[in-house]
Design an enzyme around this catalytic site. Sequence first.
Site, PDB file in Angstrom:
ATOM      1  N   ASP A  49      -6.766 -44.819  22.980  1.00  0.00           N
ATOM      2  CA  ASP A  49      -5.487 -45.300  22.434  1.00  0.00           C
ATOM      3  C   ASP A  49      -4.331 -44.475  23.008  1.00  0.00           C
ATOM      4  O   ASP A  49      -3.162 -44.751  22.738  1.00  0.00           O
ATOM      5  CB  ASP A  49      -5.481 -45.333  20.904  1.00  0.00           C
ATOM      6  CG  ASP A  49      -5.707 -43.971  20.272  1.00  0.00           C
ATOM      7  OD1 ASP A  49      -5.963 -42.993  21.021  1.00  0.00           O
ATOM      8  OD2 ASP A  49      -5.629 -43.871  19.030  1.00  0.00           O
ATOM      9  N   SER A  50      -4.654 -43.497  23.867  1.00  0.00           N
ATOM     10  CA  SER A  50      -3.625 -42.828  24.670  1.00  0.00           C
ATOM     11  C   SER A  50      -2.882 -43.849  25.517  1.00  0.00           C
ATOM     12  O   SER A  50      -1.807 -43.573  26.052  1.00  0.00           O
ATOM     13  CB  SER A  50      -4.250 -41.746  25.568  1.00  0.00           C
ATOM     14  OG  SER A  50      -5.346 -42.279  26.290  1.00  0.00           O
ATOM     15  N   ASP A  88     -11.419 -47.107  21.915  1.00  0.00           N
ATOM     16  CA  ASP A  88     -10.897 -46.463  20.705  1.00  0.00           C
ATOM     17  C   ASP A  88     -10.537 -47.484  19.640  1.00  0.00           C
ATOM     18  O   ASP A  88      -9.904 -48.505  19.942  1.00  0.00           O
ATOM     19  CB  ASP A  88      -9.603 -45.703  21.041  1.00  0.00           C
ATOM     20  CG  ASP A  88      -9.836 -44.228  21.284  1.00  0.00           C
ATOM     21  OD1 ASP A  88     -10.952 -43.733  21.038  1.00  0.00           O
ATOM     22  OD2 ASP A  88      -8.874 -43.558  21.711  1.00  0.00           O
ATOM     23  N   LYS A 118     -14.893 -45.613  19.595  1.00  0.00           N
ATOM     24  CA  LYS A 118     -14.641 -44.219  19.220  1.00  0.00           C
ATOM     25  C   LYS A 118     -13.676 -44.229  18.040  1.00  0.00           C
ATOM     26  O   LYS A 118     -12.749 -45.041  17.993  1.00  0.00           O
ATOM     27  CB  LYS A 118     -14.038 -43.428  20.383  1.00  0.00           C
ATOM     28  CG  LYS A 118     -13.663 -41.981  19.992  1.00  0.00           C
ATOM     29  CD  LYS A 118     -13.425 -41.104  21.197  1.00  0.00           C
ATOM     30  CE  LYS A 118     -12.080 -41.243  21.825  1.00  0.00           C
ATOM     31  NZ  LYS A 118     -10.916 -40.988  20.951  1.00  0.00           N
ATOM     32  N   GLU A 120     -11.549 -41.420  15.204  1.00  0.00           N
ATOM     33  CA  GLU A 120     -11.185 -40.032  14.899  1.00  0.00           C
ATOM     34  C   GLU A 120     -11.519 -39.729  13.442  1.00  0.00           C
ATOM     35  O   GLU A 120     -11.340 -40.573  12.572  1.00  0.00           O
ATOM     36  CB  GLU A 120      -9.678 -39.827  15.147  1.00  0.00           C
ATOM     37  CG  GLU A 120      -9.288 -40.020  16.595  1.00  0.00           C
ATOM     38  CD  GLU A 120      -7.786 -39.831  16.833  1.00  0.00           C
ATOM     39  OE1 GLU A 120      -7.072 -39.339  15.935  1.00  0.00           O
ATOM     40  OE2 GLU A 120      -7.334 -40.192  17.942  1.00  0.00           O
ATOM     41  N   GLU A 187     -11.505 -32.085  20.770  1.00  0.00           N
ATOM     42  CA  GLU A 187     -10.197 -31.996  21.431  1.00  0.00           C
ATOM     43  C   GLU A 187      -9.453 -30.726  21.026  1.00  0.00           C
ATOM     44  O   GLU A 187      -9.289 -30.437  19.834  1.00  0.00           O
ATOM     45  CB  GLU A 187      -9.337 -33.237  21.107  1.00  0.00           C
ATOM     46  CG  GLU A 187      -7.956 -33.163  21.775  1.00  0.00           C
ATOM     47  CD  GLU A 187      -7.250 -34.495  21.968  1.00  0.00           C
ATOM     48  OE1 GLU A 187      -7.826 -35.545  21.660  1.00  0.00           O
ATOM     49  OE2 GLU A 187      -6.090 -34.451  22.434  1.00  0.00           O
TER      50      GLU A 187
HETATM   51  O1  KIV Z   1      -7.060 -41.718  23.515  1.00  0.00           O
HETATM   52  C1  KIV Z   1      -7.656 -41.020  24.349  1.00  0.00           C
HETATM   53  O2  KIV Z   1      -7.424 -41.129  25.559  1.00  0.00           O
HETATM   54  C2  KIV Z   1      -8.639 -40.074  23.869  1.00  0.00           C
HETATM   55  C3  KIV Z   1      -9.240 -39.112  24.827  1.00  0.00           C
HETATM   56  C4  KIV Z   1      -8.261 -38.339  25.563  1.00  0.00           C
HETATM   57  C5  KIV Z   1     -10.297 -38.276  24.232  1.00  0.00           C
HETATM   58  O3  KIV Z   1      -8.964 -40.084  22.723  1.00  0.00           O
END
Ligand code: KIV
Length: 263
Positions: A49-50, A88, A118, A120, A187
């Site tokens: 989600d970056s 994510d 993924k 969090e 992280e």
């Molecule tokens: O959102 C993302 O890119 C991430 C990674 C950097 C671990 O969660």
Amino acid sequence: MNTKTETKRLTTRDIRLMKGERPIVSLTAYTASIARRLDPHVDVLLVGDSVGMVVYGDETTLGVTLDMMIRHGHAVVRGSAQACVIVDLPFGSYQESPAQAFRSAARVLTETGASGVKLEGGVEMEPTVRFLVERGIPVMGHVGLKPQSVHVHGGFRKLGENDSEALAILNDGIAIASAGAFAVVLECIPEALARKMTKTIGVPTIGIGASVQCDGQVLVIDDVIGLYGDSSPKFVRRYAELGEQVSSAAAEYASDVRARRFP
Ligand code: KIV
């Protein structure tokens, strides 16, 4: 005779079994074109989600929606053949309840073709991770600095530098792994904590800003290739300066057009 050899995509089980065997290589990807370039070289393509910060220019990841993740996840699966693609779950799409998380994760898997999601969170997310895994959804955990909790953390900063924070992060990792996650991202935590977690947790730890002590590493692709400007975190290593190349290509093109040298 069909001579076409099918590339076999790595599974989440393959990734889990890499612990203790060899370092796991992961990069983020958001588009089919970049996924195609990275795919032969990595074990895991993470549709992070970056994307909200890197591609859309937001200051945090909080504005990313499930529909955005599904579109980008779809593109990365189409652009890759052998890497395990993980997408994510964005902020607000899973924290409310295990049932909400299942609905979101099921959409991700069915609409993108990715191999897992993924999310969090630590101890508080243990029931959700268990709920998903028991219903057929592979989950990668993410503990330590959790960008979706940036306002609770008080900024993007290293966590786990004091004993109580370190213990809480260790317990988070243990909880997520025992709930059935196939790997856990660590992280921005100190090296000693990363070493301890990697020894304690039975599934691979994948570090970002968490030292060489993890079972694998992940970085944001735009940081690695110099497209995210000067905002990259300090722990990043740049392997290319594509930002400069893009600027000079645009400048050369502009001067050719203005001087009628192109077309
Ligand atoms: O959102 C993302 O890119 C991430 C990674 C950097 C671990 O969660």
